[in-house]
Write an enzyme that holds these catalytic residues in place. Structure first.
Site, mmCIF file in Angstrom:
data_model
loop_
_atom_site.group_PDB
_atom_site.id
_atom_site.type_symbol
_atom_site.label_atom_id
_atom_site.label_comp_id
_atom_site.label_asym_id
_atom_site.label_seq_id
_atom_site.Cartn_x
_atom_site.Cartn_y
_atom_site.Cartn_z
ATOM 1 C CB SER A 130 -0.906 0.025 1.236
ATOM 2 O OG SER A 130 -1.598 1.255 1.267
ATOM 3 C CE LYS A 185 -3.087 -2.434 -0.110
ATOM 4 N NZ LYS A 185 -4.072 -2.106 -1.067
ATOM 5 C CG HIS A 188 -4.745 -0.603 4.040
ATOM 6 N ND1 HIS A 188 -5.059 -0.140 2.773
ATOM 7 C CD2 HIS A 188 -3.927 0.335 4.573
ATOM 8 C CE1 HIS A 188 -4.445 1.011 2.564
ATOM 9 N NE2 HIS A 188 -3.749 1.322 3.631
ATOM 10 C CG ASN A 189 -7.389 -1.489 -0.149
ATOM 11 O OD1 ASN A 189 -6.337 -1.281 0.450
ATOM 12 N ND2 ASN A 189 -7.446 -1.597 -1.452
ATOM 13 C CD GLU A 192 -7.498 3.270 0.196
ATOM 14 O OE1 GLU A 192 -6.404 2.751 0.478
ATOM 15 O OE2 GLU A 192 -7.970 3.238 -0.961
HETATM 16 C C1 6PG Z 1 -3.293 1.436 -1.485
HETATM 17 C C2 6PG Z 1 -4.649 1.571 -2.152
HETATM 18 C C3 6PG Z 1 -4.664 0.895 -3.468
HETATM 19 C C4 6PG Z 1 -5.965 0.879 -4.231
HETATM 20 C C5 6PG Z 1 -6.721 2.122 -4.365
HETATM 21 C C6 6PG Z 1 -7.954 1.917 -5.228
HETATM 22 O O1 6PG Z 1 -3.297 0.904 -0.389
HETATM 23 O O2 6PG Z 1 -2.284 1.867 -2.037
HETATM 24 O O3 6PG Z 1 -5.611 0.967 -1.352
HETATM 25 O O4 6PG Z 1 -4.304 -0.452 -3.234
HETATM 26 O O5 6PG Z 1 -5.641 0.549 -5.527
HETATM 27 O O6 6PG Z 1 -6.985 2.758 -3.209
HETATM 28 O O7 6PG Z 1 -9.079 1.621 -4.514
HETATM 29 P P1 6PG Z 1 -10.517 1.884 -5.136
HETATM 30 O O8 6PG Z 1 -10.360 2.021 -6.627
HETATM 31 O O9 6PG Z 1 -11.313 0.691 -4.796
HETATM 32 O O10 6PG Z 1 -10.991 3.150 -4.535
#
Ligand code: 6PG
Length: 484
Positions: A130, A185, A188-189, A192
């Site tokens: 990430s 991960k 994590h997302n 996010e």
């Molecule tokens: C990271 C991000 C990455 C992800 C984007 C896209 O940890 O660097 O999570 O892995 O590609 O955030 O997420 P979405 O397109 O689903 O918003």
């Protein structure tokens, strides 16, 4: 430069290019391959020129360019391409060699692939990476899982290239067996998604209730980034607020309000459903993206329904403080729910996850990096068996202190017709979480009334089930008392 490379990488898109440049800058020799091989030549002659890279034009050549045990890492699109490359790599490997998937793969695929690659006599790692393109170059957060015996072989490279916090602690450690790294991960997302949505709701509240200008919003997010909310996502939001288009207007005003997604937030919500975890904030943030994407329908509805008149004549500075508390309270709930899911997953999938280590891996380099994760690490260091983050004394105190402002924001938003689905559902979760007796007694009565689904009684031991013939017309036969 050495004749053989320390590691090989397949996939020279932006993340791949940056990650290999990062590896090379830490002293490693890297062999690179890309399906369209012109990219390899372009890279070797361009950003890779004069550096310790070996450009290769076939999988066979790539694998042949590696020191043993060979480490072949893929940074390709999640899904079929990963399986395709695994099958292409395997015939060229020797026992002990390692295949690494650094994409955003679904954890169930990683469980399956670990089994498959191990059945062929090799090792497999599925690692979360990430931090976006800048993170890949300067130091991402890395979350590896898979064949445990592979970890000592890649540890040096992974920890060298990862982000560091607290004077050199790497944001990378072994997460657990098979799909554990990709699962962490995925969480994590999901987090996010939640962090982004609560910030988006605060933005709309500032703009539409408090009628703040972009300069004021920029200043507020900037200030918040120096306080409890200090995080990468608040920092970039402050930057975005200040960014002007060529005509001097805020750039963000020009962007269509329909959110995209690649699916990791949705997977998080689906797994929470499977494991029976109330992951309300992340689920709401996924649904909010779906609602935003229904643009045409919303445009139509906005013509049908009169907008709610926004009336706010209170103390703006006080309301902004309350808004900060609302964000902070909702954020605590989101992480508490995310960790709740990690705990259930750890049990269900036999991963023995280390929650403090996970907070540390997320502390730097990744998209959700924040000071806040340091507090989570402390909570699990203090009490490794902590059953829920809200039961930690630090977070208990913080969430209680946030309550008043948070309730005020929810009430004001509701009265003014401003949608705050994550901020308000997080408050509802908190209220439910701390309620000893919820109305599910009635729910059980309803289920028993129409379907003889039975219920437990407060005056009898758990596990004993009862049925009432509510109408006098039903039979005594009960439905089986299984729980999904
Ligand atoms: C990271 C991000 C990455 C992800 C984007 C896209 O940890 O660097 O999570 O892995 O590609 O955030 O997420 P979405 O397109 O689903 O918003």
């Amino acid at each position: 430069m050495k004749d053989l490379a320390d590691i090989g990488l397949i996939g020279l898109a932006v993340m791949g290019e940056n990650l290999v440049l990062n590896m090379e800058s830490k002293g490693f020799t890297v062999a690179v391959f890309n399906r369209s091989t012109e990219k390899v030549d372009k890279f070797i002659e361009g950003r890779g020129a004069g550096k310790k890279f070996i450009g290769t034009h076939s999988i066979e050549e790539l694998v042949g360019a590696l020191e043993t045990p060979r480490k072949v890492m893929m940074l390709v699109k999640a899904g079929d391409p990963v399986d395709h490359f695994i099958d292409q790599i395997i015939p060229h490997l020797e026992p002990g060699d390692i295949i690494i998937d650094g994409g955003n793969s679904y954890y169930e695929d990683t469980i399956r692939r670990t089994k498959y690659v191990e059945s062929k006599g090799f090792k497999f790692i599925g690692t979360g990476v990430s931090g976006g393109e800048i993170g890949a170059l300067r130091g991402p957060s890395m979350m590896p899982g898979g064949s445990k015996e592979a970890w000592p072989e890649v540890k040096e490279i992974f920890q060298a290239i990862s982000a560091k916090v607290d004077g050199g602690v790497p944001c990378c450690d072994w997460v657990g067996a098979d799909g554990a790294g990709h699962y962490v991960k995925m969480i994590h997302n999901g987090i996010e998604y939640g962090d982004m949505q609560i910030i988006n709701e605060a933005y709309q509240f500032m703009k539409d209730v408090l009628k703040m200008s972009y300069d004021e919003m920029h200043a507020t997010f900037k200030k918040w980034n120096e306080e409890e909310l200090d995080s990468y996502l608040i920092e970039i939001t402050a930057d975005i607020m200040a960014y002007k288009d060529t005509d001097g207007e805020p750039m963000v005003e020009k962007i269509l309000d329909t959110a995209g997604q690649k699916g990791t937030g949705k997977w998080t919500g689906i797994d929470a459903m499977h494991l029976g975890v109330p992951l309300t904030l992340i689920a709401e943030s996924v649904f909010s993206r779906f609602l935003s994407a229904q643009k045409d329908l919303r445009v139509e509805a906005s013509k049908v329904f009169k907008p709610t008149e926004v009336k706010f004549d209170g103390d703006k500075a006080k309301m902004l403080d309350d808004l900060k508390m609302a964000l902070y309270g909702a954020k605590i709930i989101s992480y508490a729910q995310g960790y709740n899911l990690l705990m259930e997953a750890s049990k269900a999938y036999n991963w023995e996850l280390n929650y403090g280590d996970i907070a540390l891996m997320w502390r730097g380099g990744c998209i959700i990096r924040s000071a806040f994760l340091g507090d989570i690490k402390k909570a699990f260091d203090k009490s490794p068996g902590l059953p829920h983050l809200l039961l930690d004394s630090f977070f208990k105190e913080k969430v209680e202190a946030a309550q008043q402002g948070w309730r005020n924001v929810c009430a004001t938003a509701v009265m003014n017709g401003i949608p705050v689905p994550t901020i308000s559902s997080a408050l509802c979760y908190f209220d439910g979480f701390k309620t000893e007796r919820l109305p599910a007694n009635l729910l059980q009565a309803q289920r028993d009334y129409f379907g003889a689904h039975t219920y437990e009684r407060i005056d009898k031991p758990r596990g004993e089930f009862f049925h009432t013939n509510w109408t006098g017309e039903g039979a005594d036969t009960v439905s089986t008392a299984y729980n999904s």
